[in-house]
Design a protein around this motif. Sequence first.
Motif, PDB file in Angstrom:
ATOM      1  N   VAL A  43      49.993  48.343  58.478  1.00  0.00           N
ATOM      2  CA  VAL A  43      49.743  46.973  58.937  1.00  0.00           C
ATOM      3  C   VAL A  43      49.988  46.869  60.441  1.00  0.00           C
ATOM      4  O   VAL A  43      49.201  46.246  61.162  1.00  0.00           O
ATOM      5  CB  VAL A  43      50.604  45.956  58.155  1.00  0.00           C
ATOM      6  CG1 VAL A  43      50.533  44.575  58.785  1.00  0.00           C
ATOM      7  CG2 VAL A  43      50.163  45.895  56.698  1.00  0.00           C
ATOM      8  N   ALA A  44      51.048  47.481  60.922  1.00  0.00           N
ATOM      9  CA  ALA A  44      51.326  47.462  62.365  1.00  0.00           C
ATOM     10  C   ALA A  44      50.169  48.096  63.127  1.00  0.00           C
ATOM     11  O   ALA A  44      49.754  47.576  64.181  1.00  0.00           O
ATOM     12  CB  ALA A  44      52.642  48.174  62.669  1.00  0.00           C
ATOM     13  N   ASP A  45      49.628  49.194  62.624  1.00  0.00           N
ATOM     14  CA  ASP A  45      48.477  49.832  63.262  1.00  0.00           C
ATOM     15  C   ASP A  45      47.266  48.906  63.260  1.00  0.00           C
ATOM     16  O   ASP A  45      46.553  48.797  64.265  1.00  0.00           O
ATOM     17  CB  ASP A  45      48.119  51.139  62.554  1.00  0.00           C
ATOM     18  CG  ASP A  45      49.131  52.246  62.793  1.00  0.00           C
ATOM     19  OD1 ASP A  45      49.917  52.150  63.766  1.00  0.00           O
ATOM     20  OD2 ASP A  45      49.133  53.207  62.005  1.00  0.00           O
ATOM     21  N   ALA A  46      47.022  48.247  62.139  1.00  0.00           N
ATOM     22  CA  ALA A  46      45.878  47.328  62.049  1.00  0.00           C
ATOM     23  C   ALA A  46      46.033  46.171  63.030  1.00  0.00           C
ATOM     24  O   ALA A  46      45.073  45.764  63.687  1.00  0.00           O
ATOM     25  CB  ALA A  46      45.713  46.809  60.626  1.00  0.00           C
ATOM     26  N   LEU A  47      47.243  45.654  63.140  1.00  0.00           N
ATOM     27  CA  LEU A  47      47.476  44.564  64.090  1.00  0.00           C
ATOM     28  C   LEU A  47      47.293  45.044  65.523  1.00  0.00           C
ATOM     29  O   LEU A  47      46.765  44.305  66.371  1.00  0.00           O
ATOM     30  CB  LEU A  47      48.867  43.964  63.886  1.00  0.00           C
ATOM     31  CG  LEU A  47      49.087  43.241  62.558  1.00  0.00           C
ATOM     32  CD1 LEU A  47      50.535  42.778  62.435  1.00  0.00           C
ATOM     33  CD2 LEU A  47      48.129  42.072  62.389  1.00  0.00           C
ATOM     34  N   ALA A  48      47.699  46.272  65.809  1.00  0.00           N
ATOM     35  CA  ALA A  48      47.490  46.836  67.146  1.00  0.00           C
ATOM     36  C   ALA A  48      45.998  46.925  67.451  1.00  0.00           C
ATOM     37  O   ALA A  48      45.562  46.655  68.570  1.00  0.00           O
ATOM     38  CB  ALA A  48      48.154  48.207  67.260  1.00  0.00           C
ATOM     39  N   TRP A  49      45.192  47.268  66.444  1.00  0.00           N
ATOM     40  CA  TRP A  49      43.746  47.309  66.642  1.00  0.00           C
ATOM     41  C   TRP A  49      43.203  45.902  66.900  1.00  0.00           C
ATOM     42  O   TRP A  49      42.411  45.689  67.814  1.00  0.00           O
ATOM     43  CB  TRP A  49      43.053  47.937  65.427  1.00  0.00           C
ATOM     44  CG  TRP A  49      41.566  47.844  65.506  1.00  0.00           C
ATOM     45  CD1 TRP A  49      40.745  48.574  66.315  1.00  0.00           C
ATOM     46  CD2 TRP A  49      40.726  46.944  64.786  1.00  0.00           C
ATOM     47  NE1 TRP A  49      39.437  48.182  66.134  1.00  0.00           N
ATOM     48  CE2 TRP A  49      39.403  47.183  65.190  1.00  0.00           C
ATOM     49  CE3 TRP A  49      40.958  45.969  63.825  1.00  0.00           C
ATOM     50  CZ2 TRP A  49      38.322  46.486  64.679  1.00  0.00           C
ATOM     51  CZ3 TRP A  49      39.878  45.280  63.310  1.00  0.00           C
ATOM     52  CH2 TRP A  49      38.584  45.531  63.729  1.00  0.00           C
ATOM     53  N   VAL A  50      43.653  44.934  66.107  1.00  0.00           N
ATOM     54  CA  VAL A  50      43.209  43.547  66.276  1.00  0.00           C
ATOM     55  C   VAL A  50      43.530  43.060  67.693  1.00  0.00           C
ATOM     56  O   VAL A  50      42.734  42.354  68.308  1.00  0.00           O
ATOM     57  CB  VAL A  50      43.874  42.621  65.224  1.00  0.00           C
ATOM     58  CG1 VAL A  50      43.697  41.154  65.565  1.00  0.00           C
ATOM     59  CG2 VAL A  50      43.315  42.918  63.835  1.00  0.00           C
ATOM     60  N   LEU A  51      44.672  43.468  68.198  1.00  0.00           N
ATOM     61  CA  LEU A  51      45.103  43.042  69.532  1.00  0.00           C
ATOM     62  C   LEU A  51      44.464  43.863  70.652  1.00  0.00           C
ATOM     63  O   LEU A  51      44.731  43.634  71.824  1.00  0.00           O
ATOM     64  CB  LEU A  51      46.631  43.124  69.643  1.00  0.00           C
ATOM     65  CG  LEU A  51      47.394  42.138  68.767  1.00  0.00           C
ATOM     66  CD1 LEU A  51      48.876  42.483  68.729  1.00  0.00           C
ATOM     67  CD2 LEU A  51      47.177  40.710  69.262  1.00  0.00           C
ATOM     68  N   GLY A  52      43.616  44.815  70.304  1.00  0.00           N
ATOM     69  CA  GLY A  52      42.916  45.612  71.302  1.00  0.00           C
ATOM     70  C   GLY A  52      43.740  46.748  71.877  1.00  0.00           C
ATOM     71  O   GLY A  52      43.367  47.344  72.883  1.00  0.00           O
TER      72      GLY A  52
END
Length: 89
Positions: A43-52
């Motif tokens: 989830v942390a990785d996915a959020l990092a992707w969402v945040l660019g």
Amino acid sequence: MVVRNLQEVRELKELLERITGFIADYGGEQHLDDPDFKYACNVADALAWVLGEIDTGEFTGPNYLNLDRLMAMVKEIEKKRGVKFSEYK
């Protein structure tokens, strides 16, 4: 549909990174193998992707989503089952 604000997403990602970092640094094998720990890292990785913070090409590559492998699974299932991914809704 609710869209979270940028600050909320950043705060959650930062909290998850602190928690998973702490567990990774000080926990044992039982912690690192725990499904909740692994999920929190994802989830942390996915959020990092969402945040660019992670490039889309990198995120869809073998270190994260591995879309090529997932599509290979799709092709295997299509062949074995005779169903078409293009028709799946």
